[in-house]
Write an enzyme that holds these catalytic residues in place. Structure first.
Site: not given
Length: 80
Positions: A36-38
């Site tokens: 889900t990071y970036r």
């Protein structure tokens, strides 16, 4: 978590590789990331940054957050 080039994550991939390389060269080995990071780009950059040293890295990630629709979107639900 902030690897990428969008305004929210101003660390371009070459700089991210340098950071990860320096981290590993200093003797560290645990990298914690998430898809889900970036929007997944940060995790992809981490993967490319550690590719040649993968055997030296303990890689932790999260699998709880839904990114796409479908039956495998939350494969870890209930097992965490």
């Amino acid at each position: 978590m902030n690897f990428g080039t969008d305004p929210q994550a101003p660390t371009p991939e070459p700089e991210a590789h340098r950071i990860v390389g320096a981290f590993l060269d200093a003797g560290h080995n645990l990298i914690d990331t998430a898809d889900t990071y970036r929007g997944g780009s940060s995790e992809e950059i981490v993967g490319r940054a550690i590719a040649s040293r993968r055997a030296d890295v303990v890689l932790a990630t999260k699998g709880r957050h839904r990114r796409v629709p479908g039956p495998t979107a939350e494969a870890c639900r209930g097992s965490i």
